[in-house]
Motif scaffolding. Structure first.
Motif, PDB file in Angstrom:
ATOM      1  N   LYS A 177       0.862  -1.180   0.000  1.00 53.61           N
ATOM      2  CA  LYS A 177       0.000   0.000   0.000  1.00 53.61           C
ATOM      3  C   LYS A 177       0.903   1.236   0.000  1.00 53.61           C
ATOM      4  O   LYS A 177       1.657   1.450   0.946  1.00 53.61           O
ATOM      5  N   TYR A 178       0.837   1.986  -1.062  1.00 56.14           N
ATOM      6  CA  TYR A 178       1.659   3.186  -1.179  1.00 56.14           C
ATOM      7  C   TYR A 178       1.049   4.330  -0.368  1.00 56.14           C
ATOM      8  O   TYR A 178      -0.165   4.381  -0.159  1.00 56.14           O
ATOM      9  N   ASN A 179       1.904   5.247   0.038  1.00 56.99           N
ATOM     10  CA  ASN A 179       1.405   6.430   0.749  1.00 56.99           C
ATOM     11  C   ASN A 179       1.600   7.687  -0.084  1.00 56.99           C
ATOM     12  O   ASN A 179       1.620   8.805   0.444  1.00 56.99           O
ATOM     13  N   SER A 180       1.761   7.497  -1.398  1.00 53.95           N
ATOM     14  CA  SER A 180       1.896   8.643  -2.300  1.00 53.95           C
ATOM     15  C   SER A 180       1.357   8.269  -3.672  1.00 53.95           C
ATOM     16  O   SER A 180       1.217   7.090  -4.003  1.00 53.95           O
ATOM     17  N   MET A 181       1.082   9.279  -4.479  1.00 54.11           N
ATOM     18  CA  MET A 181       0.600   9.063  -5.838  1.00 54.11           C
ATOM     19  C   MET A 181       1.746   8.559  -6.718  1.00 54.11           C
ATOM     20  O   MET A 181       2.907   8.871  -6.464  1.00 54.11           O
ATOM     21  N   PRO A 182       1.431   7.789  -7.759  1.00 59.01           N
ATOM     22  CA  PRO A 182       2.481   7.405  -8.701  1.00 59.01           C
ATOM     23  C   PRO A 182       2.982   8.636  -9.448  1.00 59.01           C
ATOM     24  O   PRO A 182       2.248   9.616  -9.614  1.00 59.01           O
ATOM     25  N   THR A 210      -1.183  -1.803  -4.837  1.00 51.28           N
ATOM     26  CA  THR A 210      -0.311  -1.035  -5.726  1.00 51.28           C
ATOM     27  C   THR A 210      -0.985   0.293  -6.011  1.00 51.28           C
ATOM     28  O   THR A 210      -2.208   0.419  -5.876  1.00 51.28           O
ATOM     29  N   ASN A 211      -0.194   1.278  -6.425  1.00 49.81           N
ATOM     30  CA  ASN A 211      -0.789   2.557  -6.839  1.00 49.81           C
ATOM     31  C   ASN A 211      -0.694   2.755  -8.350  1.00 49.81           C
ATOM     32  O   ASN A 211      -1.072   3.804  -8.864  1.00 49.81           O
ATOM     33  N   LEU A 212      -0.203   1.733  -9.094  1.00 41.72           N
ATOM     34  CA  LEU A 212       0.104   1.948 -10.507  1.00 41.72           C
ATOM     35  C   LEU A 212      -0.974   1.417 -11.449  1.00 41.72           C
ATOM     36  O   LEU A 212      -1.474   2.153 -12.301  1.00 41.72           O
TER      37      LEU A 212
END
Length: 294
Positions: free
Chosen positions: A113-118, A154-156
């Motif tokens: 889980k990302y904590n920022s935008m791609p 994922t954020n992608l």
């Protein structure tokens, strides 16, 4: 469908050679003709022995994985990207050495889980790295399939449309999509429409319920799913995936948020899944035949 398969995590956490061989044997005994393993590190497992056992059981092998943070090819850090490229190349070679036919999963970013935008740079880094990996996979005779997963992993690539844009930008004809009913149920406005959108770019398909447990015990409309698969004339593998904290190892439990036992007895789960998928496939064929009648 070409072959019906099952994820090895239904049977084992995948930590030992004996566990993997047991998963092969139980899958074959239930009538599955392909099995999905998590990334098999050559230094940890006897790949030749696994390959021989799979051939003797007439079970094909596919491998899926997610990249760790320290090898994230969607990073802006070139060191991490190079590390990810090396990991992917080694994974392709391991699939080849075990006699496997595909490498799939979250190959384009870290499984987290990302904590920022791609970022645009991160996207481009990932596209370039996958294009390189596709050449390695093509030379090895290994299909490369990118799994589109939900926003918490994922954020992608969270939707089929994003996945199609990504593989187009790789410029490779050897990169296909790997779709999963569990993830589509979260992210797609219409999973069936997403399957139709993927069309001939769909290279691998996961069947999983919305609650990760028994098929039919959740909210996914599998009639619509199988109708869509028939509409695009999907002829590749369909693999059942289900996770329970009773079996899955701690690392995947954390990555996929498997906090409870969705089931405790894997044998009836596996038998039921095969019967359920085969029934839904036949029912979809009957609906198609009925609609085609004048």
């Amino acid at each position: 469908m070409r072959r019906l398969g099952i994820h090895s995590f239904v049977w084992t956490g995948g930590q030992t050679q004996d566990g993997l061989e047991m998963a092969l044997e139980k899958s074959a005994a239930c009538g599955y003709r392909t099995i999905e393993f998590a990334y098999l590190r050559p230094e940890k497992f006897d790949l030749d022995r696994l390959a021989r056992r799979a051939r003797s059981l007439d079970v094909e092998i596919g491998v899926t994985m997610g990249l760790p943070r320290e090898a994230d090819i969607s990073s802006q850090d070139e060191t991490l990207v190079r590390r990810g490229e090396e990991l992917l190349a080694n994974a392709v070679k391991a699939v080849r050495d075990i006699g496997g036919n595909k490498l799939g999963g979250i190959l384009y970013s870290a499984h987290t889980k990302y904590n920022s935008m791609p970022t645009e740079r991160g996207w481009k880094n990932s596209v370039a790295a996958i294009a390189k990996t596709a050449e390695v996979a093509k030379s090895a005779g290994v299909d490369l399939v990118l799994e589109v997963v939900n926003r918490f992993e994922t954020n992608l690539l969270n939707t089929t449309a994003q996945g199609l844009k990504f593989i187009e930008e790789t410029g490779s004809d050897h990169v296909l999509l790997h779709l999963d009913t569990f993830h589509m149920n979260i992210e797609e406005a219409s999973p069936a429409a997403a399957i139709r959108l993927a069309g001939d770019k769909l290279g691998y398909f996961h069947i999983g319920e919305s609650n990760r447990g028994y098929l039919g015990d959740g909210v996914i409309d599998f009639d619509l799913i199988f109708d869509a698969l028939l509409d695009i004339n999907y002829q590749r593998d369909i693999v059942f995936e289900s996770f329970s904290s009773a079996v899955v190892d701690e690392g995947l439990s954390l990555a996929c948020a498997i906090w409870r036992d969705t089931w405790t007895d894997n044998q009836p789960l596996a038998v039921h899944a095969k019967q359920f998928i085969e029934l839904k496939y036949v029912e979809a064929q009957r609906r198609r035949a009925t609609c085609a009648r004048p």
